[in-house]
Structures are given as C-alpha cells and as structure tokens.
Design a protein around this motif. Structure first.
Motif, short mmCIF file in Angstrom:
data_model
loop_
_atom_site.label_atom_id
_atom_site.label_comp_id
_atom_site.label_asym_id
_atom_site.label_seq_id
_atom_site.Cartn_x
_atom_site.Cartn_y
_atom_site.Cartn_z
N ILE A 1 0.81 -1.07 0.04
CA ILE A 1 0.06 0.03 0.05
C ILE A 1 0.92 1.25 0.09
CG2 ILE A 1 -1.63 1.32 1.33
CD1 ILE A 1 -3.20 -1.13 1.91
N LEU A 2 0.70 1.96 -0.98
CA LEU A 2 1.49 3.28 -1.09
C LEU A 2 0.61 4.55 -0.77
CD1 LEU A 2 2.17 1.48 -4.13
CD2 LEU A 2 4.36 2.37 -2.82
N PRO A 3 0.77 5.09 0.47
CA PRO A 3 0.15 6.21 0.60
C PRO A 3 0.14 7.26 -0.32
CG PRO A 3 1.41 5.61 2.61
CD PRO A 3 2.00 5.06 1.24
N THR A 4 -1.14 7.86 -0.55
CA THR A 4 -1.33 9.17 -1.25
C THR A 4 -2.71 9.55 -0.85
OG1 THR A 4 -0.99 10.13 -3.46
CG2 THR A 4 -2.64 8.38 -3.08
N ASP A 5 -2.85 10.84 -0.65
CA ASP A 5 -4.13 11.54 -0.39
C ASP A 5 -5.27 10.97 -0.86
OD1 ASP A 5 -3.18 13.13 2.01
OD2 ASP A 5 -3.08 15.01 0.53
N GLY A 6 -6.61 11.11 -0.35
CA GLY A 6 -7.71 10.50 -1.13
C GLY A 6 -8.68 11.86 -0.86
N CYS A 7 -9.40 12.01 -2.08
CA CYS A 7 -10.50 13.12 -2.22
C CYS A 7 -11.58 12.86 -2.82
CB CYS A 7 -9.58 14.18 -2.98
SG CYS A 7 -10.68 15.62 -3.27
N THR B 1 -5.99 8.35 5.15
CA THR B 1 -5.61 6.95 5.17
C THR B 1 -5.60 6.38 3.83
OG1 THR B 1 -7.85 6.24 5.38
CG2 THR B 1 -7.01 6.93 7.38
N ALA B 2 -5.82 7.10 2.66
CA ALA B 2 -5.91 6.52 1.50
C ALA B 2 -4.62 6.12 0.90
CB ALA B 2 -6.81 7.26 0.61
N GLY B 3 -4.76 5.38 -0.09
CA GLY B 3 -3.43 5.06 -0.79
C GLY B 3 -3.74 4.38 -2.05
N VAL B 4 -2.81 3.94 -2.81
CA VAL B 4 -2.93 3.23 -4.08
C VAL B 4 -2.40 1.54 -3.31
CG1 VAL B 4 -1.71 2.62 -6.18
CG2 VAL B 4 -2.26 4.86 -5.54
N ILE B 5 -3.04 0.80 -3.72
CA ILE B 5 -2.71 -0.73 -3.63
C ILE B 5 -1.94 -1.25 -4.82
CG2 ILE B 5 -3.54 -3.15 -3.13
CD1 ILE B 5 -6.33 -1.84 -2.14
N ALA B 6 -0.71 -1.65 -4.66
CA ALA B 6 0.01 -2.35 -5.72
C ALA B 6 -0.59 -3.46 -5.93
CB ALA B 6 1.47 -2.38 -5.33
N PRO C 1 -3.85 12.39 -6.12
CA PRO C 1 -4.71 11.85 -5.12
C PRO C 1 -5.40 10.25 -5.67
CG PRO C 1 -5.92 13.49 -5.87
CD PRO C 1 -4.46 13.81 -6.64
N VAL C 2 -5.80 9.68 -5.00
CA VAL C 2 -6.93 8.89 -5.27
C VAL C 2 -8.10 9.61 -5.17
CG1 VAL C 2 -5.71 6.65 -4.92
CG2 VAL C 2 -6.95 7.44 -3.08
N TYR D 1 -14.12 7.46 -10.75
CA TYR D 1 -12.98 7.53 -9.75
C TYR D 1 -11.82 7.40 -10.54
CZ TYR D 1 -13.09 2.66 -10.92
OH TYR D 1 -12.96 1.54 -11.62
N GLY D 2 -10.50 7.65 -9.83
CA GLY D 2 -9.34 7.52 -10.59
C GLY D 2 -8.03 7.43 -9.66
N LEU D 3 -6.93 7.24 -10.10
CA LEU D 3 -5.83 7.05 -9.11
C LEU D 3 -4.62 7.77 -9.94
CD1 LEU D 3 -7.47 3.97 -9.60
CD2 LEU D 3 -5.68 3.47 -8.00
N PRO D 4 -3.49 7.93 -9.29
CA PRO D 4 -2.20 8.63 -9.90
C PRO D 4 -1.59 7.38 -10.76
CG PRO D 4 -1.96 8.32 -7.44
CD PRO D 4 -3.21 7.81 -7.85
N ALA D 5 -0.91 7.96 -11.76
CA ALA D 5 0.03 7.11 -12.53
C ALA D 5 0.76 6.10 -11.66
CB ALA D 5 1.12 7.90 -13.49
N PHE D 6 0.77 4.79 -11.92
CA PHE D 6 1.36 4.00 -11.38
C PHE D 6 1.82 2.71 -12.08
CE2 PHE D 6 1.63 0.22 -8.34
CZ PHE D 6 2.90 0.43 -7.68
#
Ligand SMILES: Cc1cc2nc3c(=O)[nH]c(=O)nc-3n(C[C@H](O)[C@H](O)[C@H](O)COP(=O)(O)OP(=O)(O)OC[C@H]3O[C@@H](n4cnc5c(N)ncnc54)[C@H](O)[C@@H]3O)c2cc1C
Length: 388
Positions: free
Chosen positions: A87-93, A144-149, A246-247, A260-265
C-alpha cells in the motif's frame, strides 16, 4: 479419472481466493490447494492490472470500521510476511453534489473518528488544486488513503502460499461440486483430463463466474463490464505520481454517474473509470473485445470538465468485470446447505481493499463456523447470502 485429496480447497485464484488460501494456511491447514480455470496471471476477471484504491471513507460506519481492521492488521500482516510494500499512501479526495452519497460518507467518517476531514468546496479547492469541483457540495480529505499495488499483491500472495506448500491447479476449471458427500467432491477439467477433487473444506471465490457454480446466487448478482482509461494530462510527469496526485472519487449527483481515479502507477498515465453499477448482465466468457470509443469519450469529457490540467492524450484502456449485488455489499457467508463450504462473491467495485479481511473471514467461517473479527460479525447479515 485422477483423484486428489485436500484438507481445504479454494476455487478461484483472484484476490479473494488468494487471501482465503493464505488464511487457511495461517489457521494451520496443511494439504491446501487452489483451483484456477486460467493461468496465474490473466486479465479476464476482476483482479488484474497494477493498481486499486484503498481508503477509509465509506458509505457507512460499519465499512469504515472494517477498513480500520484492514489497514491496521490485515494489510500490514501480508506486507510483513511478503517483505514488500503493497500500500502506497497518497491523499484521498472524495466529493459529490448535494444529495449524493457524499453526505453518508461524511457522516460515517465523523461517527468513527477516522483520519478524514470533511471540507467545504473552497477548502477542497485549496487542498486539491487539480480539481475544479463544478458540481460538488463538499469533499472528504482521506489521509488514510492510498494506492494498492494490486498486481504486486497478487504475485506476493501466490509466492507466500506456494512457499508454505499449497498445491496450484491452474488451467483447471471446476465443473461442479457435490456438497452432500463427505469429503466434498468437486469435478474439474484440466486439458483433456477429468479430475476428482476431494476436500474437507471448500472456499468458493469465482468472481464474475459465480452463478455458473452457485446458481442460487443468480437473483443476487449482476456482472457488468467496466472500461478503464489511462490518460496523460498536461504538466510534469511527477505531478501525476503517488504522493502528488490523489486517489479520488466523484460520488456524483443523486442518481448521477460516478467516476473515480488514481495516480500514474506501473504504467504511463493517470487511471480513470466510470463506476457502472446497473445495465445489462454481461458474461465474463465473452473475452477481451474491443474498447468502445463512446466509453472513452465519457472518461475524457469527465476529465475535461472536472480537472484543471488539460488532457493531452489517451495512452491505454482495458476492461475489467464487476460482480455487483444490488446494494454493492459483498457476499461472505457459509453455503446454505453445508458449513463445510464458504462462499465469497459479489465483491462489486470495491473488493480489493477488504480482500485480506474477507479472506480471513472466509477461512475462519469454513473452519470454525464464525469469524474472530467483531467488526465483521456486527455486519454479518449485510454479507449474508440472503442479503442485508
Ligand atoms: C475496473 C475495476 C476497478 C476496481 N477498482 C477497485 C478499487 O479501486 N478498490 C477496490 O477495493 N476494489 C476495486 N475493484 C474491485 C475489485 O477489484 C474486485 O472486487 C475484486 O478483484 C474481486 O476479486 P474476486 O477474487 O472476487 O474475482 P476475480 O478476480 O474475478 O477472481 C475469480 C477467479 O475465479 C476463477 N474461477 C471462476 N470460476 C472458476 C471455476 N469454475 N473453476 C476454476 N476457477 C474459476 C476465475 O478465473 C478468476 O481468476 C475494481 C474492479 C474493477 C473491475
């Protein structure tokens, strides 16, 4: 016909099945196996591709509490055992118009005291300057949000279970199961060969194929194909990466569309999709057919109206299946005819983040009849085969 015997067998090698298998081993079962109709890495179900969102912001306090267990216990446990960050933390909006689910989300995060902040539009614009918020009534900043790898997680789980001795039966399709026999008997097809599989305990996690093995779920499930787009927006590539981008989720207007959307990863471009929860019942066996330009247009239009950086170009697209229940609540329960079989189905568009918790529950239900997670037991009816 070859015959194989197991203490426990999991049907379905998506994220739910892998998590269930991992927990069956943690509970001490030794002769365990996973049956998967395709190879270990395929893109025909619901668990493929690089990334998924995790967040605490949810539609009710029950889910927020489940996420607290997932974030503090279940994901860290797998990360520690795998020796990898998953899990890579990034802000959630998360935002929406008046009357949308944003109001329920805001109430749920307030009720639980989780690390989320409810913002008015002016403050949301200051905190998340990439959004225009043309229709939003407010937003939630989820810290508490993030990107799940996601694909990394799928691989890590497979490595963990095989290292602990699990048998993998890939390219093997379970055709039927007889829950009246002891042990449970499953008939499977592997190439030209028929296999008879016998297991004391079975966990069935078939994703969008659920009603083929479990026809009694037909009234509860609808399979809907989703289209995901990857876009490059104007600006420095680093601005669209985890930690800077953000996510997010736009919970729409009342009865309106949700995006919905996510950062580049893991690949080029930010990820965006429309969250489609009603429409025709698709079949996952229709294969990888062409991406519909009209779906991509909807994603592009949304980006153009809601985001400040201009859209430069589409750099990729893919399909993935949701298996929806009407309420979007999962089915995590024992089989109606035997306590020796557990069923994990209907994970809708939000099952990845809670998969480690649901896998634990499925493993505990089928071995001990109940789960040791109080937050799940409090919601047991919500997740029952009969429905909430
Ligand atoms: C576009 C998209 C975006 C998403 N985004 C998020 C997100 O941001 N956050 C989040 O939490 N969730 C998200 N989800 C939801 C999440 O990915 C799913 O809920 C989850 O992957 C469901 O996993 P599963 O194991 O139930 O299904 P699957 O991954 O489909 O696995 C089921 C497996 O069972 C196998 N199988 C089926 N029948 C048989 C049989 N008879 N014999 C042998 N094998 C069989 C299939 O081949 C398949 O591999 C998203 C889903 C999609 C489609």
């Amino acid at each position: 016909m070859s015959s194989l015997n197991f203490d426990a067998l999991v049907v379905g090698g998506g994220i739910i099945g892998r998590c269930a298998l991992y927990h069956l081993q943690r509970l001490g079962l030794e002769r365990v196996g996973l049956v998967e109709q395709f190879g270990v890495e395929h893109n025909r179900g619901s668990s493929h591709s690089h990334s998924r969102i995790t967040r605490s912001a949810y539609v009710n306090a029950g889910y927020v509490r489940l996420m607290q267990v997932a974030h503090t216990q279940e994901w860290p446990r797998i990360e520690a055992e795998a020796g990898q960050t998953l899990i890579l933390p990034t802000d959630g909006c998360f935002f929406g118009a008046t009357g949308s689910k944003i109001e329920k989300y805001a109430q749920a995060v307030i009720d639980t005291g989780v690390d989320c902040e409810v913002l008015d539009v002016k403050n949301a614009q200051a905190r998340f300057p990439m959004f225009r918020f043309p229709t939003a009534a407010g937003a939630i900043h989820d810290r508490t949000a993030g990107v799940i790898a996601a694909s990394r997680t799928m691989t890590a789980l497979l490595q963990l279970v095989t290292k602990s001795g699990a048998t993998l039966l890939t390219d093997t399709r379970v055709l039927d199961l007889d829950v009246t026999t002891d042990p449970i008997r499953l008939t499977a097809q592997q190439g030209e060969e028929r296999l008879a599989l016998h297991a004391d305990r079975v966990v069935i996690c078939p994703g969008p194929w659920a009603t083929q093995l479990l026809p009694f779920l037909q009234p509860r499930l609808q399979v809907i194909r989703q289209t995901v787009g990857y876009f490059v927006l104007s600006g420095a590539a680093a601005d669209f990466e985890i930690g800077r981008w953000p996510v997010w989720g736009n919970l729409g207007a009342p009865h309106g569309e949700i995006f919905y959307g996510l950062p580049a990863f893991g690949r080029e471009g930010i990820k965006i999709a429309r969250h489609v929860i009603s429409g025709t019942d698709d079949t996952p066996d229709q294969g990888a057919d062409e991406i519909e330009p009209a779906e991509i247009d909807k994603l592009r239009q949304f980006l153009e109206s809601e985001f400040v950086p201009p859209v430069e170009r589409l750099v990729g697209a893919e399909h993935c299946y949701y298996t929806n229940t009407k309420t979007e609540d999962y089915i995590v329960d024992l089989h109606p005819d035997t306590e020796r079989v557990a069923v994990g189905a209907g994970f809708s568009g939000h099952g990845f983040k809670l998969a480690p918790l649901c896998g634990r529950v499925l493993a505990e239900l089928v071995t001990e009849g109940r789960s040791s997670i109080a937050e799940f037991e409090a919601m047991r009816r919500t997740f029952s085969i009969a429905g909430p």
